[in-house]
Scaffold this active site. Structure first.
Site, PDB file in Angstrom:
ATOM      1  N   LYS A   1      -3.722  12.120  -0.124  1.00  0.00           N
ATOM      2  CA  LYS A   1      -2.908  11.204  -0.915  1.00  0.00           C
ATOM      3  C   LYS A   1      -3.551   9.826  -0.758  1.00  0.00           C
ATOM      4  O   LYS A   1      -3.886   9.415   0.344  1.00  0.00           O
ATOM      5  CB  LYS A   1      -1.468  11.147  -0.404  1.00  0.00           C
ATOM      6  CG  LYS A   1      -0.844  12.502  -0.115  1.00  0.00           C
ATOM      7  CD  LYS A   1       0.527  12.319   0.505  1.00  0.00           C
ATOM      8  CE  LYS A   1       1.084  13.639   1.003  1.00  0.00           C
ATOM      9  NZ  LYS A   1       0.357  14.128   2.183  1.00  0.00           N
TER      10      LYS A   1
ATOM     11  N   ASP B   1      -7.676  15.260   4.447  1.00  0.00           N
ATOM     12  CA  ASP B   1      -7.163  14.079   3.763  1.00  0.00           C
ATOM     13  C   ASP B   1      -8.206  13.505   2.812  1.00  0.00           C
ATOM     14  O   ASP B   1      -9.409  13.752   2.955  1.00  0.00           O
ATOM     15  CB  ASP B   1      -6.785  12.996   4.781  1.00  0.00           C
ATOM     16  CG  ASP B   1      -5.512  13.318   5.554  1.00  0.00           C
ATOM     17  OD1 ASP B   1      -4.792  14.230   5.131  1.00  0.00           O
ATOM     18  OD2 ASP B   1      -5.268  12.651   6.580  1.00  0.00           O
TER      19      ASP B   1
ATOM     20  N   MET C   1      -1.990   0.280   6.591  1.00  0.00           N
ATOM     21  CA  MET C   1      -1.659   0.268   5.164  1.00  0.00           C
ATOM     22  C   MET C   1      -0.937  -1.024   4.791  1.00  0.00           C
ATOM     23  O   MET C   1       0.049  -1.026   4.059  1.00  0.00           O
ATOM     24  CB  MET C   1      -0.808   1.492   4.805  1.00  0.00           C
ATOM     25  CG  MET C   1      -1.516   2.810   5.055  1.00  0.00           C
ATOM     26  SD  MET C   1      -0.455   4.270   4.918  1.00  0.00           S
ATOM     27  CE  MET C   1       0.398   4.205   6.523  1.00  0.00           C
TER      28      MET C   1
END
Length: 263
Positions: A63, A41, A177
């Site tokens: 991402k 990641d 997030m």
């Protein structure tokens, strides 16, 4: 590592933990050292990547903040292709692979292709943040539940949460997030009956030397979160369990104060 634990042509999804390489499990480190190729990641830090042997191929498929180096379908195909080529494949994911890591999609793609895939768990950010602050996510008589929630929404859409359900029973809530949706989270929970003064802990770059924590209260969350950069990996903890005094920091329902760790 025994060959039957990591045979050629197989895949391990490995949890890299929150960032501190010392928080990886022994098994995770052994798998990383035994791999022929590692797909990782974007948020995997240099200290963890430094554990990958120089001879091992290392591929960034991360991402971040909507900037996708690879879409999920492409990542699935890369994992399948590497395993079919007879390589020992590690898919290195931040935190725990099964916690908002899209591991189910990768596991399905690999199993559908007839490839052996297993999971090595890792420490998730909420656990690491509580440890840094010297707090417990649960607290007898106060918080008997801990709920993990992803606050990521597609294309700026409003969060589709059962706010009443989230607020019921006054659990400790861990929003991953959640920076962009912080104001919406606060409004939704307050409207659902959660006290405006409910303690909040915002944590960024958890477990790393430049970790930052900010103690605030629910009705100030939308303002307090602006102390962190927009692209910083940010976790939001909410709940009465955070009132307890910890060794690292006391979370008070007052005007926010930024705490810099190990600076």
């Amino acid at each position: 590592m025994p060959h039957d634990e990591f045979p050629a042509g197989s895949v391990w999804l490995v949890g890299a933990g929150p960032g501190d390489p010392d928080l990886l499990t022994h098994k995770a480190q052994r798998l990383i050292k035994a791999a022929d190729i590692v797909f990782h990641d974007a948020l995997i830090g240099p200290d963890v990547l430094g554990l990958i042997p120089a001879a091992t191929e290392c591929v960034n498929v991360g991402k971040r903040s909507g900037r996708h180096s690879r879409d999920q379908r492409t990542i699935d195909l890369l994992l399948v292709a590497a395993a079919r080529a007879g390589r020992r494949v590690v898919r290195l994911k931040g935190g725990d692979p099964s916690m908002f890591g899209r591991s189910a999609e990768e596991i399905k793609a690999l199993r559908d292709a007839g490839i052996r895939v297993r999971v090595c768990p890792g420490i998730t950010a909420a656990s690491a943040a509580a440890a840094s602050a010297g707090l417990s996510l649960s607290l007898r008589g106060i918080a008997r539940e801990v709920r993990f929630v992803t606050a990521h929404s597609c294309n700026g859409e409003a969060l589709d949460f059962d706010w009443q359900g989230l607020a019921a029973g006054k659990p400790t809530l861990a929003f991953y997030m959640g920076r962009a949706a912080a104001g919406e989270i606060a409004r939704g929970l307050i409207a659902a009956g959660l006290d405006r003064a409910t303690p909040v802990l915002i944590a960024c770059d958890v477990s790393l030397p430049h970790e930052r924590r900010l103690a605030t209260r629910l009705d100030l969350l939308g303002v307090a979160v602006r102390a962190f950069a927009e692209d910083a990996p940010t976790l939001i903890l909410i709940g009465d369990a955070l009132r307890a005094e910890g060794e690292g920091a006391r979370v008070r329902p007052e005007i926010p104060e930024v705490v810099h760790e190990r600076s």
